[in-house]
Design a protein around this motif. Sequence first.
Motif, PDB file in Angstrom:
ATOM      1  N   ASP A   1      -3.610  11.342  61.871  1.00  0.00           N
ATOM      2  CA  ASP A   1      -3.605  11.612  60.443  1.00  0.00           C
ATOM      3  C   ASP A   1      -5.000  11.805  59.864  1.00  0.00           C
TER       4      ASP A   1
ATOM      5  N   GLU B   1       6.199  23.502  62.318  1.00  0.00           N
ATOM      6  CA  GLU B   1       6.650  22.624  61.244  1.00  0.00           C
ATOM      7  C   GLU B   1       5.500  21.831  60.624  1.00  0.00           C
ATOM      8  N   ARG B   2       4.312  21.864  61.224  1.00  0.00           N
ATOM      9  CA  ARG B   2       3.185  21.085  60.704  1.00  0.00           C
ATOM     10  C   ARG B   2       2.086  21.955  60.112  1.00  0.00           C
TER      11      ARG B   2
ATOM     12  N   LYS C   1       1.776  24.178  57.609  1.00  0.00           N
ATOM     13  CA  LYS C   1       1.539  24.203  56.166  1.00  0.00           C
ATOM     14  C   LYS C   1       0.897  22.903  55.698  1.00  0.00           C
ATOM     15  N   ASP C   2       1.386  21.771  56.168  1.00  0.00           N
ATOM     16  CA  ASP C   2       0.816  20.486  55.766  1.00  0.00           C
ATOM     17  C   ASP C   2      -0.640  20.352  56.213  1.00  0.00           C
ATOM     18  N   VAL C   3      -0.944  20.834  57.431  1.00  0.00           N
ATOM     19  CA  VAL C   3      -2.313  20.771  57.934  1.00  0.00           C
ATOM     20  C   VAL C   3      -3.235  21.646  57.090  1.00  0.00           C
TER      21      VAL C   3
ATOM     22  N   VAL D   1      -2.826  22.560  53.933  1.00  0.00           N
ATOM     23  CA  VAL D   1      -3.007  21.926  52.617  1.00  0.00           C
ATOM     24  C   VAL D   1      -4.044  20.818  52.712  1.00  0.00           C
ATOM     25  N   ARG D   2      -3.948  19.998  53.757  1.00  0.00           N
ATOM     26  CA  ARG D   2      -4.919  18.929  53.947  1.00  0.00           C
ATOM     27  C   ARG D   2      -6.330  19.496  54.107  1.00  0.00           C
TER      28      ARG D   2
ATOM     29  N   ALA E   1       1.908  25.393  47.919  1.00  0.00           N
ATOM     30  CA  ALA E   1       0.893  25.492  48.970  1.00  0.00           C
ATOM     31  C   ALA E   1       0.204  26.849  48.931  1.00  0.00           C
TER      32      ALA E   1
ATOM     33  N   SER F   1      -7.207  17.711  44.396  1.00  0.00           N
ATOM     34  CA  SER F   1      -6.043  16.869  44.613  1.00  0.00           C
ATOM     35  C   SER F   1      -5.158  16.801  43.356  1.00  0.00           C
TER      36      SER F   1
ATOM     37  N   TYR G   1      -3.349  20.088  42.926  1.00  0.00           N
ATOM     38  CA  TYR G   1      -2.220  20.252  43.845  1.00  0.00           C
ATOM     39  C   TYR G   1      -1.026  19.404  43.398  1.00  0.00           C
TER      40      TYR G   1
ATOM     41  N   ARG H   1       2.677  20.925  42.714  1.00  0.00           N
ATOM     42  CA  ARG H   1       3.904  20.397  43.319  1.00  0.00           C
ATOM     43  C   ARG H   1       4.939  20.054  42.248  1.00  0.00           C
TER      44      ARG H   1
END
Length: 229
Positions: free
Chosen positions: A84, A99-100, A102-104, A106-107, A140, A184, A187, A191
Amino acid sequence: MLLISDLRKLMIKHRIPPSLLRKDVLVDTEFLEEFAEFGDVVFPHAFPGFIFRYVRGVALDEEPMRSALRAEYPEIEVLDTPPDDFPPGKNLFVETPPERTKDVLVRAVLLGYDRIYGVARESVVLSLTAEPGWKEYSAAAALLQTFYEIDDAYRLPADAFYPHPRGSVAGFVFSKSRDYDDVSGYYGFLRRIFSSKRKKLSNLGYDNDRRPFEIPPEDLLELYETTAR
């Protein structure tokens, strides 16, 4: 030139279980060298194919692969990075399970990398580069496009990967276009409004009759600064 035989030898030599090969690995040297030209590179959550031959640092969450890389390439810094966490650097290469991705990404935006590039399923790249009004346009996508220019997005041939992917895979390059002191918070605002993206903003408590999925990124940022920040 493909490096499939090298990949197999590395996995056999260091007893890397086949289960770690859980996605399509970029093995074509032409594309690897092209990606590596961008400079210092770090890898979150990734089985990195063979781009590690061209970079200074690698971060992996699979211990067998970390051990193998240290043994084979002692000149490369192999970071003990928790799954993480993200190692420091200016340019981030992303090669993750679909599946990961988009999250990566964004981070990565929240952490402010200067350049984000890599490979992903074409459908994921299309969703992140979607324009306002498209059904794929999301929080995103708006976040990424607010702070980054889309330098390039293109389809990669199936034989550049091992195993060959079931669907189309695309390469992408995003370069930071602006700094901001509250990414942050912005975002979080995106959301909230995109959770009902087809409702008018006036129905969500804002003095605006447009719908979130219709609004360009620069207008969304202005709306956040004037009404939500």
